[in-house]
Design an enzyme around this catalytic site. Structure first.
Site, PDB file in Angstrom:
ATOM      1  N   HIS A  68       1.089  -0.738   0.022  1.00  0.00           N
ATOM      2  CA  HIS A  68      -0.304   0.035   0.442  1.00  0.00           C
ATOM      3  C   HIS A  68       1.088   1.098  -0.265  1.00  0.00           C
ATOM      4  CE1 HIS A  68      -3.116   2.783   1.580  1.00  0.00           C
ATOM      5  NE2 HIS A  68      -4.235   2.164   1.415  1.00  0.00           N
ATOM      6  N   THR A 141      -7.718  21.805 -52.595  1.00  0.00           N
ATOM      7  CA  THR A 141      -8.515  21.384 -52.331  1.00  0.00           C
ATOM      8  C   THR A 141      -8.448  19.776 -52.543  1.00  0.00           C
ATOM      9  OG1 THR A 141     -10.136  21.818 -53.100  1.00  0.00           O
ATOM     10  CG2 THR A 141      -9.898  23.402 -51.749  1.00  0.00           C
ATOM     11  N   HIS A 142      -8.891  18.910 -51.804  1.00  0.00           N
ATOM     12  CA  HIS A 142      -8.663  17.029 -52.651  1.00  0.00           C
ATOM     13  C   HIS A 142      -7.552  16.705 -52.654  1.00  0.00           C
ATOM     14  CE1 HIS A 142     -12.927  16.824 -52.085  1.00  0.00           C
ATOM     15  NE2 HIS A 142     -12.860  17.961 -52.327  1.00  0.00           N
ATOM     16  N   SER A 264      19.891   5.319 -43.242  1.00  0.00           N
ATOM     17  CA  SER A 264      20.997   4.588 -42.905  1.00  0.00           C
ATOM     18  C   SER A 264      21.830   4.716 -44.738  1.00  0.00           C
ATOM     19  CB  SER A 264      20.471   3.377 -42.631  1.00  0.00           C
ATOM     20  OG  SER A 264      19.965   2.954 -43.155  1.00  0.00           O
ATOM     21  N   LYS A 269      19.019  12.283 -49.356  1.00  0.00           N
ATOM     22  CA  LYS A 269      17.607  11.619 -48.266  1.00  0.00           C
ATOM     23  C   LYS A 269      17.059  13.246 -47.375  1.00  0.00           C
ATOM     24  CE  LYS A 269      14.019   9.732 -48.612  1.00  0.00           C
ATOM     25  NZ  LYS A 269      13.616   9.151 -47.979  1.00  0.00           N
ATOM     26  N   GLU A 276       6.350  14.566 -39.081  1.00  0.00           N
ATOM     27  CA  GLU A 276       5.860  13.203 -38.694  1.00  0.00           C
ATOM     28  C   GLU A 276       6.204  12.855 -37.699  1.00  0.00           C
ATOM     29  OE1 GLU A 276       7.256  11.303 -42.541  1.00  0.00           O
ATOM     30  OE2 GLU A 276       9.104  11.111 -41.276  1.00  0.00           O
TER      31      GLU A 276
END
Length: 430
Positions: A68, A141-142, A264, A269, A276
């Site tokens: 406890h 849009t879309h 890697s 990149k 993200e």
């Protein structure tokens, strides 16, 4: 609560050491209040004031034989208090008088940190929105080119979203900044209500109006929903910036250190990893909010089902929300805006983005709507199919635009929106 997504100021609030220090503070405040009304001798309070806060290790040792935590904390605490004084510790209280009151103070302080971070995000969004108010870009849009807008307008959308989140979180802070020192089933059976008043006043809390044994858990659910909505606003911002960083678009780029390595295997990149990460963390906040809803319904005056859940979701939710807001502000502040790419994309579809203006002109001239729409659509289809400039396609269909096909046509009332943004800055000090 893992270090990777925990900033020091927030993490410090949720350590066992911080919790035990606050528990000790509540116990002292309660005893001081009881001494003022003659329920506890002042000598006991004086002895408590000399006692150190129990260490995490010592509480854990006691818990091995007690199973406890609160009783183990009290046992470790009273080791340094003379027996005659120690018997007055926790006088008339139940475990959650201590736990929920201390937790209310912690959650209020944690909410303040998130509010400060969210205000910082709102401030940098407003600053950069005004900086780029006239930076023309294509609206989508879309995912498809629509009409021209500006990058400042886009950022202003998020500034107002964060502002609404701050309003919701402020209300949730008021709801969570409560405590209770009312005894085993909330009836003040063994403790004077004046004790609660003094303790909560010292901690900046208000009382649960009619407690059971615990503070009502709809308060915690409201708080985590507010955090989740703030997280969703950050996610929306992060998603937009991710989309604008795609190789085919490259209208913005998030800040990177000289140590950055994106892959890697592929040295070229430049991945939108910060955006993200911020988007992904929002999923956790929504999960924590759902879990808090499950904690609202407890058996009778209280059960224990909520406690193990809160040990995880409350620290995690606050650390994630705080991290999100701080890092989102850094992202926006350091964002590279490629105005050349934005300008180039407006012309990418050979003038098709002006179709709505051409249609509006025809309608103003009295041309029947269906005929006007179909004619402009036919010219647009020719341009999309052949790459012929839209103005040339319109001419072949007998349409001469009454004004040059430039983005200015779409921004004639843009100052109305800018004034609203400036009012937000003035109202909030952003």
């Amino acid at each position: 609560m893992i270090p990777r997504y925990t900033l020091p100021a927030m993490g410090a609030l949720f350590t066992d050491e911080a919790r035990y220090a606050l528990w000790a503070e509540v116990e002292v405040l309660a005893s001081q209040a009881q001494a003022r009304i003659g329920a506890v001798p002042q000598s006991a309070v004086d002895a408590m004031l000399q006692a150190p806060v129990p260490t995490r290790a010592r509480v854990a040792e006691h818990e091995e034989v007690r199973d406890h935590e609160v009783l183990s904390f009290l046992a470790a605490y009273c080791e340094h208090i003379p027996e005659e004084a120690a018997r007055w510790v926790h006088h008339g209280m139940t475990s959650y008088d201590l736990v929920d009151t201390a937790q209310g103070a912690t959650l209020a302080r944690a909410t303040d940190l998130v509010l400060d971070a969210a205000a910082g995000l709102r401030r940098v969004l407003v600053e950069r929105a005004l900086e780029h108010w006239d930076t023309v870009m294509i609206g989508r849009t879309h995912g498809v080119h629509a009409e021209p807008t500006t990058f400042g307008h886009k950022l202003a959308v998020f500034a107002f979203a964060v502002d609404r989140s701050i309003t919701r979180l402020t209300a949730a802070r008021e709801a969570i900044a409560v405590g209770t020192i009312s005894g085993a089933v909330g009836t003040y059976s063994l403790i004077d209500p004046r004790v609660e008043q003094d303790v909560l006043g010292a901690l900046g809390l208000t009382p649960e109006p009619v407690p059971s044994q615990v503070v009502a858990r709809d308060r915690h659910a409201q708080l985590l929903q507010a955090l989740a909505l703030l997280g969703a606003c950050v996610e929306h911002l992060a998603l937009e910036l991710r989309l604008l960083q795609r190789t085919e678009v490259r209208e913005v780029e998030e800040p990177r250190t000289g140590a950055y390595q994106g892959s890697s295997a592929m040295p070229h990149k430049r991945n939108p990893t910060t955006s993200e990460r911020l988007a992904g963390l929002a999923r956790l906040l929504r999960g924590y909010a759902d879990t808090a809803m499950e904690n609202v319904a407890l058996w009778h005056e209280r059960d224990l089902a909520h406690q193990c859940v809160e040990r995880v979701v409350l620290p995690d939710a606050f650390c994630v929300a705080h991290f999100q807001s701080v890092k989102a502000a850094e992202l926006v502040a350091g964002l590279t805006v490629r105005t050349d790419a934005m300008a180039a994309h407006i012309d990418q579809t050979d003038g098709l983005v002006h179709s709505s203006a051409v249609l509006a002109d025809l309608l103003d001239e009295g041309v029947e709507r269906e005929h006007a729409y179909r004619t402009v659509q036919a010219a647009a289809t020719d341009t999309a199919t052949t790459g012929e400039p839209f103005a040339s396609s319109l001419a072949r269909h007998g349409i001469t635009p009454r004004a040059p096909l430039t983005p200015d046509r779409f921004l004639v009332h843009h100052d109305v929106l800018r004034r609203r943004l400036e009012e937000l800055r003035e109202r909030t000090g952003s």
